[in-house]
Design a protein around this motif. Structure first.
Motif, PDB file in Angstrom:
ATOM      1  N   GLY A 110      -0.157  -7.201  39.942  1.00  0.00           N
ATOM      2  CA  GLY A 110       0.563  -7.735  38.785  1.00  0.00           C
ATOM      3  C   GLY A 110      -0.337  -8.373  37.758  1.00  0.00           C
ATOM      4  N   ASP A 111      -1.535  -7.838  37.573  1.00  0.00           N
ATOM      5  CA  ASP A 111      -2.426  -8.338  36.537  1.00  0.00           C
ATOM      6  C   ASP A 111      -1.787  -8.093  35.172  1.00  0.00           C
ATOM      7  N   VAL A 112      -1.932  -9.037  34.244  1.00  0.00           N
ATOM      8  CA  VAL A 112      -1.236  -8.936  32.962  1.00  0.00           C
ATOM      9  C   VAL A 112      -2.184  -9.148  31.788  1.00  0.00           C
ATOM     10  N   SER A 113      -1.938  -8.386  30.710  1.00  0.00           N
ATOM     11  CA  SER A 113      -2.552  -8.616  29.407  1.00  0.00           C
ATOM     12  C   SER A 113      -1.464  -8.473  28.363  1.00  0.00           C
ATOM     13  N   VAL A 114      -1.528  -9.296  27.306  1.00  0.00           N
ATOM     14  CA  VAL A 114      -0.510  -9.260  26.265  1.00  0.00           C
ATOM     15  C   VAL A 114      -1.163  -8.938  24.929  1.00  0.00           C
ATOM     16  N   SER A 115      -0.468  -8.116  24.129  1.00  0.00           N
ATOM     17  CA  SER A 115      -0.953  -7.739  22.808  1.00  0.00           C
ATOM     18  C   SER A 115       0.240  -7.659  21.870  1.00  0.00           C
ATOM     19  N   GLY A 116       0.430  -8.701  21.059  1.00  0.00           N
ATOM     20  CA  GLY A 116       1.587  -8.727  20.187  1.00  0.00           C
ATOM     21  C   GLY A 116       2.863  -8.659  20.994  1.00  0.00           C
ATOM     22  N   ASP A 117       3.658  -7.618  20.769  1.00  0.00           N
ATOM     23  CA  ASP A 117       4.920  -7.459  21.494  1.00  0.00           C
ATOM     24  C   ASP A 117       4.789  -6.611  22.749  1.00  0.00           C
ATOM     25  N   LEU A 118       3.559  -6.266  23.125  1.00  0.00           N
ATOM     26  CA  LEU A 118       3.353  -5.393  24.276  1.00  0.00           C
ATOM     27  C   LEU A 118       2.706  -6.143  25.433  1.00  0.00           C
ATOM     28  N   LEU A 119       3.151  -5.793  26.634  1.00  0.00           N
ATOM     29  CA  LEU A 119       2.584  -6.348  27.856  1.00  0.00           C
ATOM     30  C   LEU A 119       2.073  -5.200  28.712  1.00  0.00           C
ATOM     31  N   TYR A 120       0.827  -5.317  29.195  1.00  0.00           N
ATOM     32  CA  TYR A 120       0.224  -4.319  30.061  1.00  0.00           C
ATOM     33  C   TYR A 120       0.135  -4.905  31.473  1.00  0.00           C
ATOM     34  N   PHE A 121       0.635  -4.157  32.448  1.00  0.00           N
ATOM     35  CA  PHE A 121       0.876  -4.677  33.797  1.00  0.00           C
ATOM     36  C   PHE A 121       0.255  -3.740  34.827  1.00  0.00           C
ATOM     37  N   SER A 122      -0.586  -4.281  35.703  1.00  0.00           N
ATOM     38  CA  SER A 122      -1.330  -3.479  36.678  1.00  0.00           C
ATOM     39  C   SER A 122      -0.521  -3.194  37.943  1.00  0.00           C
ATOM     40  N   VAL A 123      -0.620  -1.955  38.398  1.00  0.00           N
ATOM     41  CA  VAL A 123       0.035  -1.517  39.640  1.00  0.00           C
ATOM     42  C   VAL A 123      -1.027  -0.940  40.562  1.00  0.00           C
ATOM     43  N   ASP A 124      -1.211  -1.551  41.746  1.00  0.00           N
ATOM     44  CA  ASP A 124      -2.180  -0.978  42.687  1.00  0.00           C
ATOM     45  C   ASP A 124      -1.633  -0.883  44.106  1.00  0.00           C
ATOM     46  N   TYR A 125      -0.307  -0.841  44.215  1.00  0.00           N
ATOM     47  CA  TYR A 125       0.365  -0.406  45.452  1.00  0.00           C
ATOM     48  C   TYR A 125       1.115   0.871  45.076  1.00  0.00           C
ATOM     49  N   ALA A 126       0.907   1.935  45.801  1.00  0.00           N
ATOM     50  CA  ALA A 126       1.526   3.205  45.444  1.00  0.00           C
ATOM     51  C   ALA A 126       3.052   3.121  45.513  1.00  0.00           C
ATOM     52  N   ARG A 127       3.694   3.668  44.455  1.00  0.00           N
ATOM     53  CA  ARG A 127       5.151   3.754  44.386  1.00  0.00           C
ATOM     54  C   ARG A 127       5.562   5.225  44.325  1.00  0.00           C
ATOM     55  N   ALA A 128       6.800   5.506  44.654  1.00  0.00           N
ATOM     56  CA  ALA A 128       7.260   6.892  44.700  1.00  0.00           C
ATOM     57  C   ALA A 128       7.208   7.569  43.335  1.00  0.00           C
ATOM     58  N   ASN A 129       7.388   6.773  42.249  1.00  0.00           N
ATOM     59  CA  ASN A 129       7.280   7.302  40.894  1.00  0.00           C
ATOM     60  C   ASN A 129       7.009   6.140  39.950  1.00  0.00           C
ATOM     61  N   GLU A 130       7.102   6.369  38.653  1.00  0.00           N
ATOM     62  CA  GLU A 130       6.728   5.354  37.666  1.00  0.00           C
ATOM     63  C   GLU A 130       7.802   4.287  37.452  1.00  0.00           C
ATOM     64  N   ASP A 131       9.009   4.515  37.948  1.00  0.00           N
ATOM     65  CA  ASP A 131      10.108   3.590  37.692  1.00  0.00           C
ATOM     66  C   ASP A 131       9.891   2.250  38.377  1.00  0.00           C
ATOM     67  N   CYS A 132      10.441   1.202  37.771  1.00  0.00           N
ATOM     68  CA  CYS A 132      10.362  -0.120  38.387  1.00  0.00           C
ATOM     69  C   CYS A 132      11.089  -0.160  39.723  1.00  0.00           C
ATOM     70  N   GLY A 133      12.126   0.642  39.876  1.00  0.00           N
ATOM     71  CA  GLY A 133      12.884   0.632  41.111  1.00  0.00           C
ATOM     72  C   GLY A 133      12.357   1.547  42.188  1.00  0.00           C
ATOM     73  N   ALA A 134      11.242   2.224  41.944  1.00  0.00           N
ATOM     74  CA  ALA A 134      10.733   3.181  42.925  1.00  0.00           C
ATOM     75  C   ALA A 134      10.246   2.479  44.183  1.00  0.00           C
ATOM     76  N   PRO A 135      10.556   3.016  45.349  1.00  0.00           N
ATOM     77  CA  PRO A 135      10.095   2.397  46.598  1.00  0.00           C
ATOM     78  C   PRO A 135       8.610   2.613  46.819  1.00  0.00           C
ATOM     79  N   ALA A 136       8.050   1.832  47.711  1.00  0.00           N
ATOM     80  CA  ALA A 136       6.650   1.992  48.090  1.00  0.00           C
ATOM     81  C   ALA A 136       6.467   3.267  48.883  1.00  0.00           C
ATOM     82  N   VAL A 137       5.290   3.893  48.717  1.00  0.00           N
ATOM     83  CA  VAL A 137       4.926   5.076  49.499  1.00  0.00           C
ATOM     84  C   VAL A 137       3.491   4.888  49.975  1.00  0.00           C
TER      85      VAL A 137
END
Length: 469
Positions: A110-137
């Motif tokens: 959950g590393d975060v960087s902010v730029s104006g109205d945008l937030l960049y968020f790190s994902v390093d646990y594999a998920r089934a797809n790109e969705d926030c609701g995707a389960p871990a795989v």
């Protein structure tokens, strides 16, 4: 930004504790009380005379079963990363902060960087797809997603998920480098620990990913470069980078790359170039870096034990699990790093407290070098390194062990100075706010920042606004 106090492979096996349904980020109501009024707040920490603990917001129920991680700041808001997502805090009254919203979007680190109205968020646990609701795989799943998620946070009460960009080995940390024309952001993605068993994280992995984000069309974010930083192979254990700190105004960056510390020329932000490499026999895991304001010195940190060890007991001595300070000599084209000295907190911690050098930032005193730094359960340290060969602690904030009898993970993950106060992201205890009351640091109160990503350093001048306006 920071590594988790769990081994990379253990992190990848563990995944999130629960899964959500639906494609968009899930906004959760306010599940925790705001900080107590300053007059009613009673601290549970030991502090030096020049540090006052003024507020704490406990973790919410939604974030409570996962670690708090890094912080970023924009205007009157602090954004706190968590392995389950992120929380937005209103810090317009720093001694009475309030939770504005939180987003459940598990993915680890959950590393975060902010730029104006945008937030960049790190994902390093594999998920089934790109969705926030995707389960871990499992990380061995070739269709698993790891990388960067992009959110629109123009409405702080209702952030919106925009898109995601897959990167090799995921994103352990991310670093914002604004483009010179303001039309693009560049995000440097650091990740490590490849394996032949991981189809999306194959060795050798001596590179980073550079993502280009059109500010007016963030949904078009894409990788534009994957520079190999160690074409001849890095030091033993170097297989990627842990974190990069950029100083865009100076056109330079410093990378902490596990077995190596590096300097880079980022005058062309899409195409960073390594200009010097340094190694230190006392360093086990090059973790992060910070430049001085005039960029003539850089401080690297060593996360010996990966954040899970009791490295401040005295057994390891003052040169391991510490900061190492380097002078930057030579020329702009061919800089040379020269070792100056080490710093480690002098406060001996117990064997049940994970403690090692971790995330921090400059205290913006122009012309002088002061630093605020987290040390996990070693607390928060105020550091004077105006003499880089003899850095000293001049203030501290330190709680009792999370567990007196057993070594458990906790403490301050990140501690940063922002517009007159220090904000500390505690892994288990939530967000802490500290006030510094030291005449040597008073001029820092004249420096106002509009936006602050600690791994994208601004240049400080009294009375001037900093960051994107």
């Amino acid at each position: 930004m920071a590594s988790s106090p769990i081994s990379p492979r253990a992190r990848r096996r563990r995944g999130a504790a629960f899964a959500l349904t639906g494609a968009a980020a899930l906004l959760v109501g306010l599940l925790a009380p705001s900080a107590a009024a300053a007059d009613d707040f009673v601290s549970d920490a030991e502090t030096s005379d020049n540090v006052t603990h003024v507020a704490n917001i406990p973790k919410t129920e939604a974030m409570g079963d996962s670690f708090n991680s890094d912080l970023a700041f924009t205007g009157d808001y602090a954004i706190g990363g968590n392995y389950n997502g992120f929380v937005i805090y209103d810090i317009s009254e720093p001694e009475q902060p309030e939770i504005v919203s939180e987003v459940l979007c598990p993915g680890g680190q959950g590393d975060v960087s902010v730029s104006g109205d945008l937030l960049y968020f790190s994902v390093d646990y594999a998920r089934a797809n790109e969705d926030c609701g995707a389960p871990a795989v499992p990380t061995s799943d070739p269709n698993g997603f790891e990388g960067i998620r992009v959110f629109d946070i123009s409405d702080k009460t209702a952030p919106e998920y925009v898109t995601a960009v897959r990167t090799d080995c995921g994103s352990h940390t991310n670093t914002l480098v604004p483009g010179p024309d303001g039309e693009y952001d560049y995000v440097y993605v650091s990740s490590y620990s490849p394996s032949s068993n991981f189809p999306n994280c194959q060795p050798p992995h001596d590179k980073i990913s550079v993502i280009e984000i059109p500010v007016d069309d963030p949904a078009s974010a894409a990788i534009v470069e994957e520079p190999v930083l160690f074409p001849e192979g890095g030091n033993s254990g170097t297989a990627g980078c842990h974190d990069i700190t950029a100083y865009p105004e100076k056109g330079i960056a410093a990378g902490a790359c596990m077995g190596d510390g590096i300097l880079m020329d980022i005058s062309d932000p899409a195409h960073p170039v390594v200009t010097d490499v340094v190694r230190d026999p006392n360093f086990a895991f090059w973790h992060s870096a910070t430049f001085t304001n005039n960029a003539d010195t850089v401080m690297f940190t060593d996360e010996l034990g990966g954040g899970g060890g009791a490295i401040c007991t005295g057994e390891y001595g003052p040169e391991r699990g510490a900061d190492a300070i380097y002078d930057i000599g030579g020329s702009d084209a061919e800089p040379e790093l020269g070792f100056e000295g080490y710093f480690k907190i002098p406060r001996v911690q117990s064997e049940t407290e994970n403690c090692v050098a971790h995330n921090g930032s400059l205290i913006p005193v122009p012309g002088r070098n002061f630093f605020i730094q987290s040390w996990y359960q070693g607390g928060v340290s105020v550091l004077d390194f105006n003499d880089p060969s003899n850095a000293t602690e001049i203030g501290h904030f330190d709680r009792d062990p999370v567990d007196e009898d057993n070594l458990v993970i906790g403490g301050s993950w990140s501690a940063y100075y922002y517009n007159g106060y220090v904000y500390s992201s505690d892994i288990t205890r939530g967000l802490d706010v500290l006030r510094l009351e030291d005449p040597r640091l008073r001029v820092a109160e004249q420096v106002h920042m509009d936006e602050f990503n600690p791994q994208s350093q601004p240049s400080y001048r009294p009375g001037r606004g900093h960051g994107r306006n």
